[in-house]
Design a protein around this motif. Structure first.
Motif, mmCIF file in Angstrom:
data_model
loop_
_atom_site.group_PDB
_atom_site.id
_atom_site.type_symbol
_atom_site.label_atom_id
_atom_site.label_comp_id
_atom_site.label_asym_id
_atom_site.label_seq_id
_atom_site.Cartn_x
_atom_site.Cartn_y
_atom_site.Cartn_z
ATOM 1 N N SER A 91 0.815 -1.218 0.000
ATOM 2 C CA SER A 91 0.000 0.000 0.000
ATOM 3 C C SER A 91 0.849 1.270 0.000
ATOM 4 C CB SER A 91 -0.960 0.013 1.192
ATOM 5 O OG SER A 91 -0.292 0.320 2.391
ATOM 6 N N GLY A 92 2.075 1.184 0.509
ATOM 7 C CA GLY A 92 2.936 2.366 0.543
ATOM 8 C C GLY A 92 4.021 2.395 -0.503
ATOM 9 N N THR A 93 4.089 1.374 -1.340
ATOM 10 C CA THR A 93 5.174 1.286 -2.323
ATOM 11 C C THR A 93 5.097 2.370 -3.384
ATOM 12 O OG1 THR A 93 5.581 -1.047 -1.895
ATOM 13 C CG2 THR A 93 6.210 -0.242 -4.068
ATOM 14 N N PHE A 94 3.924 2.948 -3.592
ATOM 15 C CA PHE A 94 3.839 4.034 -4.578
ATOM 16 C C PHE A 94 4.799 5.161 -4.210
ATOM 17 C CE2 PHE A 94 0.830 5.504 -1.372
ATOM 18 C CZ PHE A 94 1.028 6.878 -1.346
ATOM 19 N N THR A 95 5.129 5.308 -2.929
ATOM 20 C CA THR A 95 6.061 6.363 -2.526
ATOM 21 C C THR A 95 7.469 6.064 -3.021
ATOM 22 O OG1 THR A 95 6.574 5.390 -0.346
ATOM 23 C CG2 THR A 95 4.677 6.882 -0.470
ATOM 24 N N ASN A 96 7.876 4.786 -2.959
ATOM 25 C CA ASN A 96 9.195 4.393 -3.465
ATOM 26 C C ASN A 96 9.277 4.632 -4.966
ATOM 27 O OD1 ASN A 96 8.421 2.573 -1.085
ATOM 28 N ND2 ASN A 96 10.634 2.297 -1.174
ATOM 29 N N VAL A 97 8.211 4.280 -5.663
ATOM 30 C CA VAL A 97 8.163 4.460 -7.115
ATOM 31 C C VAL A 97 8.244 5.954 -7.451
ATOM 32 C CG1 VAL A 97 6.740 4.137 -9.185
ATOM 33 C CG2 VAL A 97 6.943 2.284 -7.491
ATOM 34 N N ALA A 98 7.519 6.777 -6.706
ATOM 35 C CA ALA A 98 7.547 8.224 -6.939
ATOM 36 C C ALA A 98 8.945 8.788 -6.721
ATOM 37 C CB ALA A 98 6.539 8.925 -6.029
ATOM 38 N N ALA A 99 9.700 8.182 -5.809
ATOM 39 C CA ALA A 99 11.065 8.648 -5.522
ATOM 40 C C ALA A 99 12.061 8.207 -6.583
ATOM 41 C CB ALA A 99 11.511 8.149 -4.155
#
Length: 174
Positions: A91-99
């Motif tokens: 659920s929080g991996t979108f943040t890693n992808v955005a980075a």
């Protein structure tokens, strides 16, 4: 070997071309995720439109390193149905992808014929392997590092075999 976040940050900043990370556990009990995991279990979700609420030091570091042209890839081997912890991670991996990280997921059943090391690892520039050693309940214990070319080649081959089969984050659902 004990390693601080500062030491790891210096290590990843020294990378010139690539850093790959293979994760193979269905749960981790690392101190810096305990509060977030508990909040997630209570219903909290990160807001994709509110970067200030999730732009943590790790994500800033990833953005800094990838902006220099370093490729950071992470592959996760997971059991299905996934554990609560893996659902939290997803659920929080979108943040890693955005980075700037590229992330893929491989169902464990699709990894049965792969030869994999016994521990999660980072491989920096294809030469330095850092194994992350966890205890039975997922708490980080220490790291082991090696620049043995044979070990680096084995880890590179294992990572690429997983990456080839794994599902890109945006296509993997839990």
């Amino acid at each position: 070997m004990s390693q601080s976040l500062t030491d790891f940050s210096s290590l990843i900043r020294s990378v010139r071309e690539s850093a790959v990370h293979l994760e193979m556990r269905d749960g981790y009990g690392v101190d810096n995720e305990i509060e977030g995991f508990a909040a997630w279990k209570a219903g909290h979700r990160l807001d994709p439109d509110d970067r200030a609420s999730w732009w943590l030091p790790w994500l800033d570091l990833v953005q800094e390193v990838t902006a220099k042209g370093v490729l950071i890839r992470r592959a996760r081997i997971v059991s299905e149905p996934v554990s609560d912890y893996i659902a939290f991670e997803h659920s929080g991996t979108f943040t890693n992808v955005a980075a700037g990280e590229q992330i893929r997921w491989l169902p464990r059943r699709a990894a049965s014929d792969l030869l994999l090391p016994g521990n999660d690892f980072w491989l920096f520039d294809g030469r330095l392997v850092q194994f992350n050693i966890f205890d039975g309940i997922g708490r980080w214990v220490h790291t082991d590092q090696t620049e043995d070319p044979a070990v680096a080649a084995q880890c590179a081959a294992a990572f690429e075999a997983v990456w080839e089969r794994a599902i890109p984050h945006e296509k993997y659902t839990v």
